[in-house]
Design a protein around this motif. Structure first.
Motif, mmCIF file in Angstrom:
data_model
loop_
_atom_site.group_PDB
_atom_site.id
_atom_site.type_symbol
_atom_site.label_atom_id
_atom_site.label_comp_id
_atom_site.label_asym_id
_atom_site.label_seq_id
_atom_site.Cartn_x
_atom_site.Cartn_y
_atom_site.Cartn_z
ATOM 1 N N GLU A 129 0.856 -1.200 0.000
ATOM 2 C CA GLU A 129 0.000 0.000 0.000
ATOM 3 C C GLU A 129 0.887 1.244 0.000
ATOM 4 O O GLU A 129 1.683 1.444 0.929
ATOM 5 N N ASP A 144 1.065 3.270 3.218
ATOM 6 C CA ASP A 144 1.923 2.689 4.265
ATOM 7 C C ASP A 144 3.387 3.037 3.995
ATOM 8 O O ASP A 144 4.151 3.349 4.913
ATOM 9 N N GLY A 178 -7.055 4.729 3.430
ATOM 10 C CA GLY A 178 -6.169 4.729 2.259
ATOM 11 C C GLY A 178 -5.823 6.105 1.728
ATOM 12 O O GLY A 178 -5.222 6.248 0.658
ATOM 13 N N TYR A 231 3.314 4.036 -8.155
ATOM 14 C CA TYR A 231 2.166 3.151 -7.922
ATOM 15 C C TYR A 231 0.989 3.720 -8.716
ATOM 16 O O TYR A 231 0.677 4.910 -8.595
ATOM 17 N N ARG A 288 -3.191 2.949 -9.572
ATOM 18 C CA ARG A 288 -4.331 2.151 -9.117
ATOM 19 C C ARG A 288 -5.151 1.708 -10.324
ATOM 20 O O ARG A 288 -5.507 2.521 -11.172
ATOM 21 N N GLY A 298 -5.997 -3.517 -8.302
ATOM 22 C CA GLY A 298 -5.233 -3.010 -7.151
ATOM 23 C C GLY A 298 -4.101 -2.120 -7.628
ATOM 24 O O GLY A 298 -4.222 -1.464 -8.669
ATOM 25 N N TRP A 299 -2.989 -2.130 -6.882
ATOM 26 C CA TRP A 299 -1.857 -1.274 -7.255
ATOM 27 C C TRP A 299 -0.881 -2.024 -8.152
ATOM 28 O O TRP A 299 -0.564 -3.182 -7.893
#
Ligand code: FMN
Length: 210
Positions: A22, A25, A69, A196, A198, A202-203
């Motif tokens: 993520e 994070d 997120g 990253y 999206r 997902g990523w």
């Protein structure tokens, strides 16, 4: 301004294998590292918005945590940025930590946080900051400094011994990123850039040329 080209060599290379799944994070880790490196405002980030006329405007705000997120900040909803976000709820955020030679850029839609979350954060602020938020019509033109100081003083007296109310015009936003780029300075301008993105699955992470 020095004309010497600085070499960025402070940190080891940024490798795909090090990144957390993520991006928010990963961002939290980098903010913590900037704090450990002694940066005074590791959560300071440039927020860029766009006006009705398509003109961008940017200013620094403080990252005040993470929610669902996304990245949170607090401000006045009637300020220039607030008006721009009401008309076009998309923004970009940029962090730069010189002591680590790192940059992070995020882009995505922006929403207001709930009134409860704004109130919770407002209550944690020093009383003087609450009073400042209550007293300032952020981004409006004011004739003199004295006018502002007098308003602050009058509110201080009006609320002596009681709580400062959360102004309707003040609260938080959350930017939920759709793209986040981590940049690590390297020698010879051959910096590492990992992006990253999206999508439905997902990523996914792409490496960009410096
Ligand atoms: C280090 C730093 C942190 C700041 N943090 C905030 C913040 O968290 N919220 C905020 O509204 N303004 C913050 N400001 C002030 C903004 O940069 C800006 O002057 C103000 O929000 C008005 O912007 P606007 O007229 O574009 O809406 C900060 C400024 C600096 C230099």
């Amino acid at each position: 301004m020095s004309t010497l080209a600085r070499q960025y060599t402070l940190n080891p290379p940024l490798d795909e294998s090090e990144l957390l799944p993520e991006p928010v994070d990963q961002l939290q880790n980098w903010i913590a590292a900037a704090s450990e490196a002694g940066m005074t405002e590791p959560g300071a980030m440039t927020l860029a918005t766009v006006g009705d006329d398509g003109r961008p405007s940017a200013r620094i705000v403080l990252c005040k945590g993470f929610h669902d997120g996304g990245v949170c900040f607090f401000t006045n909803y009637e300020s220039r940025k607030g008006r721009e976000l009401a008309a076009r709820p998309q923004a970009s955020l940029v962090f730069w930590w010189d002591k680590l030679e790192r940059q992070v850029r995020l882009e995505g839609p922006v929403e207001r946080v709930s009134r409860e979350q704004s109130l919770e954060y407002f209550r944690k602020r020093p009383r003087e900051s609450q009073l400042g938020a209550y007293s300032s019509r952020q981004s409006a033109v004011v004739a003199t400094r004295e006018e502002l100081d007098a308003r602050m003083e009058a509110n201080e007296q009006a609320f002596a011994g009681s709580e400062i109310p959360l102004p309707d015009s003040w609260g938080g936003y959350v930017l939920r990123p759709q793209a986040v780029e981590f940049w690590q300075g390297r020698r010879g301008r051959m910096h590492d850039r990992l992006l990253y993105l999206r999508d439905a699955a997902g990523w996914r992470i792409e490496r960009l040329e410096p």
